[in-house]
Scaffold this motif. Structure first.
Motif, PDB file in Angstrom:
ATOM      1  N   ALA A   1       0.822  -1.215   0.000  1.00  0.00           N
ATOM      2  CA  ALA A   1       0.000   0.000   0.000  1.00  0.00           C
ATOM      3  C   ALA A   1       0.853   1.259   0.000  1.00  0.00           C
ATOM      4  CB  ALA A   1      -0.937   0.003   1.189  1.00  0.00           C
ATOM      5  N   THR A   2       2.047   1.164  -0.567  1.00  0.00           N
ATOM      6  CA  THR A   2       2.959   2.304  -0.594  1.00  0.00           C
ATOM      7  C   THR A   2       3.479   2.507  -2.009  1.00  0.00           C
ATOM      8  OG1 THR A   2       3.679   1.948   1.692  1.00  0.00           O
ATOM      9  CG2 THR A   2       5.124   3.251   0.284  1.00  0.00           C
ATOM     10  N   ILE A   3       3.553   3.763  -2.430  1.00  0.00           N
ATOM     11  CA  ILE A   3       4.179   4.095  -3.702  1.00  0.00           C
ATOM     12  C   ILE A   3       5.179   5.212  -3.451  1.00  0.00           C
ATOM     13  CG2 ILE A   3       2.321   5.698  -4.333  1.00  0.00           C
ATOM     14  CD1 ILE A   3       2.882   4.966  -7.273  1.00  0.00           C
ATOM     15  N   THR A   4       6.390   5.042  -3.978  1.00  0.00           N
ATOM     16  CA  THR A   4       7.440   6.046  -3.831  1.00  0.00           C
ATOM     17  C   THR A   4       7.643   6.749  -5.165  1.00  0.00           C
ATOM     18  OG1 THR A   4       8.537   4.725  -2.133  1.00  0.00           O
ATOM     19  CG2 THR A   4       9.820   6.480  -3.160  1.00  0.00           C
ATOM     20  N   VAL A   5       7.486   8.068  -5.145  1.00  0.00           N
ATOM     21  CA  VAL A   5       7.547   8.875  -6.358  1.00  0.00           C
ATOM     22  C   VAL A   5       8.817   9.722  -6.340  1.00  0.00           C
ATOM     23  CG1 VAL A   5       6.368  10.625  -7.744  1.00  0.00           C
ATOM     24  CG2 VAL A   5       5.025   8.967  -6.418  1.00  0.00           C
ATOM     25  N   GLY A   6       9.600   9.629  -7.383  1.00  0.00           N
ATOM     26  CA  GLY A   6      10.768  10.483  -7.518  1.00  0.00           C
ATOM     27  C   GLY A   6      10.419  11.726  -8.323  1.00  0.00           C
ATOM     28  N   ILE A   7      10.851  12.875  -7.851  1.00  0.00           N
ATOM     29  CA  ILE A   7      10.573  14.142  -8.536  1.00  0.00           C
ATOM     30  C   ILE A   7      11.889  14.851  -8.805  1.00  0.00           C
ATOM     31  CG2 ILE A   7       9.477  16.407  -8.351  1.00  0.00           C
ATOM     32  CD1 ILE A   7       7.289  15.180  -6.721  1.00  0.00           C
ATOM     33  N   LEU A   8      12.093  15.221 -10.054  1.00  0.00           N
ATOM     34  CA  LEU A   8      13.304  15.935 -10.445  1.00  0.00           C
ATOM     35  C   LEU A   8      12.947  17.370 -10.772  1.00  0.00           C
ATOM     36  CD1 LEU A   8      16.415  15.390 -11.500  1.00  0.00           C
ATOM     37  CD2 LEU A   8      15.331  15.734 -13.699  1.00  0.00           C
ATOM     38  N   GLY A   9      13.676  18.308 -10.210  1.00  0.00           N
ATOM     39  CA  GLY A   9      13.472  19.707 -10.575  1.00  0.00           C
ATOM     40  C   GLY A   9      12.440  20.395  -9.712  1.00  0.00           C
ATOM     41  N   ASP A  10      11.591  21.207 -10.355  1.00  0.00           N
ATOM     42  CA  ASP A  10      10.704  22.118  -9.642  1.00  0.00           C
ATOM     43  C   ASP A  10       9.423  21.423  -9.217  1.00  0.00           C
ATOM     44  OD1 ASP A  10       9.151  25.335 -10.456  1.00  0.00           O
ATOM     45  OD2 ASP A  10       9.392  24.238  -8.571  1.00  0.00           O
ATOM     46  N   SER A  11       9.299  21.093  -7.924  1.00  0.00           N
ATOM     47  CA  SER A  11       8.101  20.425  -7.421  1.00  0.00           C
ATOM     48  C   SER A  11       6.930  21.385  -7.272  1.00  0.00           C
ATOM     49  CB  SER A  11       8.401  19.763  -6.064  1.00  0.00           C
ATOM     50  OG  SER A  11       8.845  20.719  -5.118  1.00  0.00           O
TER      51      SER A  11
ATOM     52  N   GLY B   1      16.094   1.131  -7.662  1.00  0.00           N
ATOM     53  CA  GLY B   1      15.012   0.690  -6.799  1.00  0.00           C
ATOM     54  C   GLY B   1      14.620   1.652  -5.704  1.00  0.00           C
ATOM     55  N   LEU B   2      15.090   2.892  -5.774  1.00  0.00           N
ATOM     56  CA  LEU B   2      14.756   3.857  -4.735  1.00  0.00           C
ATOM     57  C   LEU B   2      13.351   4.417  -4.890  1.00  0.00           C
ATOM     58  CD1 LEU B   2      18.127   5.831  -4.493  1.00  0.00           C
ATOM     59  CD2 LEU B   2      17.245   4.091  -2.930  1.00  0.00           C
ATOM     60  N   VAL B   3      12.805   4.389  -6.118  1.00  0.00           N
ATOM     61  CA  VAL B   3      11.454   4.891  -6.366  1.00  0.00           C
ATOM     62  C   VAL B   3      10.711   3.894  -7.253  1.00  0.00           C
ATOM     63  CG1 VAL B   3      12.187   7.299  -6.153  1.00  0.00           C
ATOM     64  CG2 VAL B   3      12.078   6.236  -8.418  1.00  0.00           C
ATOM     65  N   ASP B   4       9.383   3.982  -7.223  1.00  0.00           N
ATOM     66  CA  ASP B   4       8.539   3.143  -8.070  1.00  0.00           C
ATOM     67  C   ASP B   4       8.251   3.803  -9.413  1.00  0.00           C
ATOM     68  OD1 ASP B   4       6.922   2.598  -5.022  1.00  0.00           O
ATOM     69  OD2 ASP B   4       8.023   1.032  -6.097  1.00  0.00           O
ATOM     70  N   VAL B   5       8.120   5.134  -9.403  1.00  0.00           N
ATOM     71  CA  VAL B   5       7.806   5.889 -10.604  1.00  0.00           C
ATOM     72  C   VAL B   5       8.431   7.265 -10.447  1.00  0.00           C
ATOM     73  CG1 VAL B   5       5.599   6.713  -9.666  1.00  0.00           C
ATOM     74  CG2 VAL B   5       5.935   6.619 -12.156  1.00  0.00           C
TER      75      VAL B   5
ATOM     76  N   ILE C   1       1.181   2.135  -9.756  1.00  0.00           N
ATOM     77  CA  ILE C   1       1.907   2.859 -10.792  1.00  0.00           C
ATOM     78  C   ILE C   1       0.992   3.138 -11.971  1.00  0.00           C
ATOM     79  CG2 ILE C   1       3.819   2.742 -12.441  1.00  0.00           C
ATOM     80  CD1 ILE C   1       5.345   1.047 -10.425  1.00  0.00           C
ATOM     81  N   ARG C   2       0.216   2.146 -12.375  1.00  0.00           N
ATOM     82  CA  ARG C   2      -0.673   2.320 -13.523  1.00  0.00           C
ATOM     83  C   ARG C   2      -1.672   3.454 -13.281  1.00  0.00           C
ATOM     84  NH1 ARG C   2      -1.382  -2.643 -14.650  1.00  0.00           N
ATOM     85  NH2 ARG C   2      -3.081  -3.002 -13.196  1.00  0.00           N
ATOM     86  N   SER C   3      -2.266   3.469 -12.107  1.00  0.00           N
ATOM     87  CA  SER C   3      -3.231   4.535 -11.807  1.00  0.00           C
ATOM     88  C   SER C   3      -2.533   5.880 -11.683  1.00  0.00           C
ATOM     89  CB  SER C   3      -4.001   4.215 -10.527  1.00  0.00           C
ATOM     90  OG  SER C   3      -3.138   4.130  -9.407  1.00  0.00           O
TER      91      SER C   3
END
Length: 283
Positions: free
Chosen positions: A89-99, A137-141, A270-272
């Protein structure tokens, strides 16, 4: 109607192009076209008006698009609940740049509404890894910008942004309405550390080798411009300190905002996430 066929239909409806939809779905175009024709037969009406320049939704197709999205969202929520029951029940999102990008804000709000019970973890990354830790493997998407090595990854384009050159406000070139890359040929450009994806480095160097200070983060790029007069590139529309200016580059390909995940990863979260991101960045 099978959910898979509805996913095919939504892809064509969003891309309005069978070729692009087939690429997005990682399939060839003929079976996609056949699936849509079977769906039209089941519905009893044309869903797309086809022409040499592309396709457009018919009134029936417009209605089905809303219903298909709702059905697919519900199916994803069912899968999410099943995953949660199984302890995923966890998803890790990586964000690059301006959040602070409005697209990120809309996506965050829409995803929370759709998945209120999911633990969403955010990993903000620097400019040295455009995949935001996906390969390790640090993020899912990841929400990031292309180009980079897409081997073993699936990439969904969300938006394109024009690019400009960041200069000190007192730089003579900052008074220009627009610039070309050749206007910057004698300037120093910021560099990323050794080992950074070469496609990524080449893009932000305007497609050719450059020399200049090594940076890792957006703020380091801006400080390199401020202190050293270094040339930096940035998507247009971002707020900058008063001491800096951005001038559009008319011969620079636009920067693509993308969602990216590991090829073959069937995690329904991830799909959703990708489907909601596609809608959030389109609005």
């Amino acid at each position: 109607m099978e959910l898979r066929t509805l996913r095919y239909f939504v892809a064509v409806a969003e891309e309005l192009h069978f070729g692009r939809a087939a690429t997005r779905l990682h399939m060839s175009q003929p079976p996609l076209s056949r699936a849509i024709k079977r769906l039209e037969t089941d519905v009893g009406a044309l869903l797309f008006a086809r022409s040499p320049t592309g396709v457009t939704l018919t009134p029936v197709g417009t209605v089905l698009l809303d219903e298909a999205r709702a059905l697919l969202d519900h199916a994803d929520r069912v899968r999410v609940r099943m995953s949660a029951a199984a302890g995923v029940a966890t998803i890790t999102v990586g964000i690059l740049g301006d959040s602070t990008d409005p697209g990120v804000s809309r996506l965050a709000a829409a995803y929370r509404r759709s998945h209120p019970g999911i633990d969403i973890r955010i990993r903000d990354t620097d400019l040295t890894d455009p995949t935001c830790g996906l390969r390790t493997g640090l993020v899912d998407v990841a929400l990031t910008r292309a180009p980079f090595d897409e081997t073993a990854l699936t990439v969904r384009a969300l938006r394109t942004d024009p690019v400009g050159v960041v200069l000190r406000a007192d730089d003579p070139l900052a008074r220009r309405d627009r610039l070309r890359l050749t206007d910057l040929s004698e300037r120093r450009w910021f560099q990323f550390p050794q080992g950074t994806d070469p496609l990524w480095q080449s893009y932000w160097n305007g497609g050719r080798p450059r020399e200049g200070p090594v940076v890792r983060a957006v703020q380091e790029c801006l400080q390199a411009v401020l202190w050293n007069g270094t040339v930096g590139l940035a998507p247009l529309g971002h707020e900058l300190p008063a001491e800096l200016a951005v001038v559009p580059l008319i011969d620079m390909p636009p920067s693509r905002v993308v969602a990216v995940w590991n090829k073959g990863d069937t995690n329904p979260l991830i799909r959703s996430f990708v489907r909601i991101a596609t809608a959030a960045y389109r609005n």
